[in-house]
Scaffold this active site. Structure first.
Site, short mmCIF file in Angstrom:
data_model
loop_
_atom_site.label_atom_id
_atom_site.label_comp_id
_atom_site.label_asym_id
_atom_site.label_seq_id
_atom_site.Cartn_x
_atom_site.Cartn_y
_atom_site.Cartn_z
N GLY A 90 0.77 -1.23 0.00
CA GLY A 90 0.00 0.00 0.00
C GLY A 90 0.81 1.28 0.00
N ASP A 91 2.08 1.22 0.37
CA ASP A 91 2.92 2.42 0.43
C ASP A 91 4.35 2.03 0.07
OD1 ASP A 91 3.65 5.06 0.81
OD2 ASP A 91 3.65 4.96 3.00
N LEU A 92 4.47 1.33 -1.06
CA LEU A 92 5.75 0.75 -1.45
C LEU A 92 6.59 1.75 -2.23
CD1 LEU A 92 7.23 -1.95 -1.22
CD2 LEU A 92 6.25 -2.60 -3.42
N ASN A 96 10.61 2.64 2.16
CA ASN A 96 9.99 1.54 2.90
C ASN A 96 10.52 0.18 2.47
OD1 ASN A 96 8.43 3.29 4.39
ND2 ASN A 96 6.60 3.05 3.14
#
Length: 187
Positions: A90-92, A96
């Protein structure tokens, strides 16, 4: 699944819906995840419309009307197969992701962290790729497993829009024009 908790077949037990069992955040922004049967409805309402409403910008909302009502449905209908829920980080993005060396084997292992997980369209995972520095080698290997579907590049723009809107909401006006530009492209 077999119910033994080993993860084998567990995904088969999950209803074929989009969302997640808990609300979470993307960065500091609340991310609604209530289950929905339709990817179109989920992405429109729980992702794009949610961020647009948080932004509260009349111009962006006006530009989004046609995109949400006409263009998004057209682009999602263009996928060559039924969109099935896939678990997404979801927030790649590069901040991260990391690698760590395993002492026992000496091999590097990929590590991802700070997720904003939900079940969504697999292509949506790459909405943050403008910050990820995925290489041609990465994309080549990925496309061997998951071939590119017709209309990918256009859908990718709309998947990036979610993250640009989130950045606009978190960090301010320096992301406004990316949001406006994508919305104008689809008007």
């Amino acid at each position: 699944g077999d119910g033994d908790g080993d993860g084998d077949g567990e995904e088969e037990d999950r209803p074929p819906q989009f969302g997640f069992q808990v609300e979470n955040t993307i960065g500091a922004t609340p991310q609604p995840n209530g289950w929905m049967d339709s990817w179109l409805a989920f992405y429109r309402d729980r992702r794009l419309l949610h961020q647009l409403e948080l932004a509260g910008d009349a111009k962006l909302l006006r530009l989004a009307d046609k995109v949400l009502d006409q263009r998004l449905p057209e682009l999602l209908e263009g996928v060559g197969k039924e969109i099935k829920p896939s678990i997404l980080h979801g927030d790649l993005w590069s901040g991260n992701m990391a690698a760590t060396r395993e002492k026992r084997t000496g091999l590097d292992k990929a590590v991802i962290f700070d997720p904003a997980c939900y079940y969504g369209h697999s292509e949506a995972e790459f909405g943050m790729s403008w910050c990820a520095n995925f290489t041609e080698q990465f994309w080549g290997a990925y496309r061997e497993i998951v071939p590119e579907e017709p209309g990918w590049k256009e859908r990718w723009e709309l998947y990036k829009l979610y993250h640009y809107l989130n950045h606009f909401n978190l960090f301010g006006s320096s992301y406004y024009y990316q949001c406006e530009d994508i919305l104008r492209k689809f008007n």
